[in-house]
Structure formats: C-alpha cells, structure tokens
Scaffold this motif. Structure first.
Motif, mmCIF file in Angstrom:
data_model
loop_
_atom_site.group_PDB
_atom_site.id
_atom_site.type_symbol
_atom_site.label_atom_id
_atom_site.label_comp_id
_atom_site.label_asym_id
_atom_site.label_seq_id
_atom_site.Cartn_x
_atom_site.Cartn_y
_atom_site.Cartn_z
ATOM 1 N N SER A 251 61.237 -53.462 -20.186
ATOM 2 C CA SER A 251 61.764 -54.639 -19.493
ATOM 3 C C SER A 251 62.380 -54.193 -18.172
ATOM 4 O O SER A 251 63.235 -53.305 -18.153
ATOM 5 N N PHE A 252 61.956 -54.804 -17.067
ATOM 6 C CA PHE A 252 62.385 -54.399 -15.731
ATOM 7 C C PHE A 252 63.349 -55.423 -15.123
ATOM 8 O O PHE A 252 63.050 -56.616 -15.081
ATOM 9 N N GLN A 253 64.487 -54.920 -14.651
ATOM 10 C CA GLN A 253 65.508 -55.753 -14.023
ATOM 11 C C GLN A 253 65.591 -55.433 -12.530
ATOM 12 O O GLN A 253 66.115 -54.398 -12.132
ATOM 13 N N PRO A 254 65.088 -56.317 -11.645
ATOM 14 C CA PRO A 254 65.269 -56.106 -10.208
ATOM 15 C C PRO A 254 66.667 -56.515 -9.773
ATOM 16 O O PRO A 254 67.307 -57.370 -10.404
ATOM 17 N N SER A 255 67.146 -55.908 -8.690
ATOM 18 C CA SER A 255 68.464 -56.265 -8.158
ATOM 19 C C SER A 255 68.516 -55.961 -6.671
ATOM 20 O O SER A 255 67.766 -55.129 -6.156
ATOM 21 N N ALA B 143 53.384 -60.147 -13.862
ATOM 22 C CA ALA B 143 54.246 -59.240 -14.631
ATOM 23 C C ALA B 143 55.231 -60.048 -15.471
ATOM 24 O O ALA B 143 56.241 -60.542 -14.955
ATOM 25 N N LYS B 144 54.944 -60.159 -16.751
ATOM 26 C CA LYS B 144 55.803 -60.925 -17.658
ATOM 27 C C LYS B 144 57.065 -60.152 -18.040
ATOM 28 O O LYS B 144 57.986 -60.728 -18.629
ATOM 29 N N ASN B 145 57.099 -58.858 -17.731
ATOM 30 C CA ASN B 145 58.230 -58.016 -18.151
ATOM 31 C C ASN B 145 59.220 -57.746 -17.017
ATOM 32 O O ASN B 145 60.004 -56.810 -17.084
ATOM 33 N N ILE B 146 59.186 -58.580 -15.957
ATOM 34 C CA ILE B 146 60.179 -58.498 -14.884
ATOM 35 C C ILE B 146 61.125 -59.692 -15.008
ATOM 36 O O ILE B 146 60.694 -60.848 -14.967
ATOM 37 N N LEU B 147 62.396 -59.404 -15.159
ATOM 38 C CA LEU B 147 63.401 -60.452 -15.271
ATOM 39 C C LEU B 147 63.724 -61.046 -13.910
ATOM 40 O O LEU B 147 63.323 -60.512 -12.867
ATOM 41 N N ASP B 148 64.450 -62.144 -13.898
ATOM 42 C CA ASP B 148 64.922 -62.705 -12.627
ATOM 43 C C ASP B 148 65.860 -61.705 -11.949
ATOM 44 O O ASP B 148 66.654 -61.030 -12.625
ATOM 45 N N PRO B 149 65.787 -61.606 -10.618
ATOM 46 C CA PRO B 149 66.658 -60.651 -9.908
ATOM 47 C C PRO B 149 68.128 -61.013 -10.023
ATOM 48 O O PRO B 149 68.483 -62.193 -10.157
ATOM 49 N N ILE B 150 68.972 -59.979 -9.990
ATOM 50 C CA ILE B 150 70.416 -60.174 -10.014
ATOM 51 C C ILE B 150 71.041 -59.508 -8.788
ATOM 52 O O ILE B 150 70.472 -58.577 -8.220
#
Length: 219
Positions: A68-72, A91-98
């Motif tokens: 699971s990938f978390q962009p920021s 890419a279903k495994n990228i979360l919403d950016p924080i």
C-alpha cells in the motif's frame, strides 16, 4: 567547468509540476525501480515524502500490488496531479495524498494510525537544505517499522568531495542562480542529521548518472 547537458533536458526548475521534474523523473525511474524490486518487502506500507506531481509513486506502485503506497507533499497544489496520475496508471494501491511538511512536526503522521515498512524520497536534496534530513529522520523514528528502511535517491557529495566531474559540473549549474539551499549535499551531513533520532546510514547504492540511493534504518 563545462556542463554536458542532454539535448532534450528542459531548464532546471524544481517546481514539482515543471517539465524539468517530469523529464528527470522519467530518466531515473527505471533504475530506481530495479533496486526497489530487490529490497522492498512482499507486503506492507510504503510512504513517499515530497511526492510532487506523483510521477514516481504512480510508476512504482503497480509493480508492487501487495504493498500500500501513501503519497505526501507539503504543497497541496500537487494533490490533483497525484490523483490524476494514479488514475492513469490504474494503481488501486495508492492512497489519497496527505500533507506532510518536513519542517512542521504537527503535520507528521502518527504511529497510532499506521507504521511504514518503507519511506522513500527522490531528488529532493539538491534543492533543499541538508537539515530536511532531520525531519525525515524524525518521521522515520515515529512511524518506521522495526526492520523498515528509508531510501533517499539523488546526487550527493561524499566526505566533502564530488564523486565525479559531471556531478561537480551539475552542482555548479544548480548553484549558478544563487538560490538559498540549492546545491549538492554531502552524505555525511545527512548522516549527522539523522543520528540524533536513532536513524543510521546502513548502505549506499551506486546508481546510473552518478546518483546514489542512501538506505537508512533504525540504529
């Protein structure tokens, strides 16, 4: 000292949505991905710091469907770009950016929310102060798993010296606009900034185009 500039390279511009950042990202993403395929865990959570336009995370994530990938980023202006590139990559495994500002502890993630097996950052330090590593190390100390690591990619000096003439020339080009904090940083300065937070340099990986991946972990 002359600079051998690739003919297709746009003018240096560190803004995350600039043509130069997109060009640099496309140029280095495959060598980085090759290393990540060797060192990333089979499952877990990955945090990218300073994701910018999302060029790297959207390229890497589809290769690791069980992570699971978390962009920021500190700049919320880039969030739409990250989401757009996520959709384009499917890419279903990228979360919403924080929002994470490495100079503002109140913006840092909490261990009670999630721990990360990998934290990575690409091409940040030539346009950021070495002291930013203090923030990276504190974030790592807070949310990195026991055996997790921090991967920092870019060009660096080592022990006060350039590793190649081309890196020396590139540094002179970066320094020419006389923008505060621009310029190649020394690996040892990053190492010193991380040490008070129990984060230590474990390995230096040589990369194409005279770059490195610096791998840090818990001391």
């Amino acid at each position: 000292m002359s600079v051998n500039v690739p003919a297709d390279r746009p003018q240096i511009d560190p803004h995350p949505l600039s043509p130069y950042v997109a060009w640099a990202g496309n140029r280095n993403r495959d060598p980085i991905l090759a290393v990540f395929k060797e060192i990333f865990p089979k499952s877990g959570n990955v945090l990218e710091l300073a994701s910018g336009a999302g060029n790297h995370i959207s390229y890497f994530a589809p290769n690791f469907p069980t992570l699971s990938f978390q962009p920021s980023d500190y700049n919320v202006e880039v969030f739409d770009s990250i989401k757009k590139k996520r959709a384009e990559a499917g890419a279903k495994n990228i979360l919403d950016p924080i929002k994470i500002d490495l100079t503002a502890p109140e913006s840092w993630p909490s261990a009670s929310d999630r721990l990360f097996d990998v934290i990575f950052v690409v091409n940040l330090f030539q346009v950021a102060p070495a002291s930013i590593c203090d923030g990276i190390a504190q974030v790592a100390d807070r949310v990195l798993t026991k055996d997790g690591f921090v991967a920092i990619y870019g060009p660096f000096k080592v022990d006060g010296k350039y590793t190649t003439e081309s890196n020396a020339a590139f540094d002179q080009e970066i320094l020419a606009p006389k923008v505060a904090e621009w310029g190649l940083k020394d690996v040892r300065d990053l190492e010193r900034a991380a040490k008070p937070h129990n984060i230590a340099l474990k390995r230096i990986v040589d990369m194409p185009a005279n770059n490195f991946i610096l791998l840090f972990g818990r001391a």
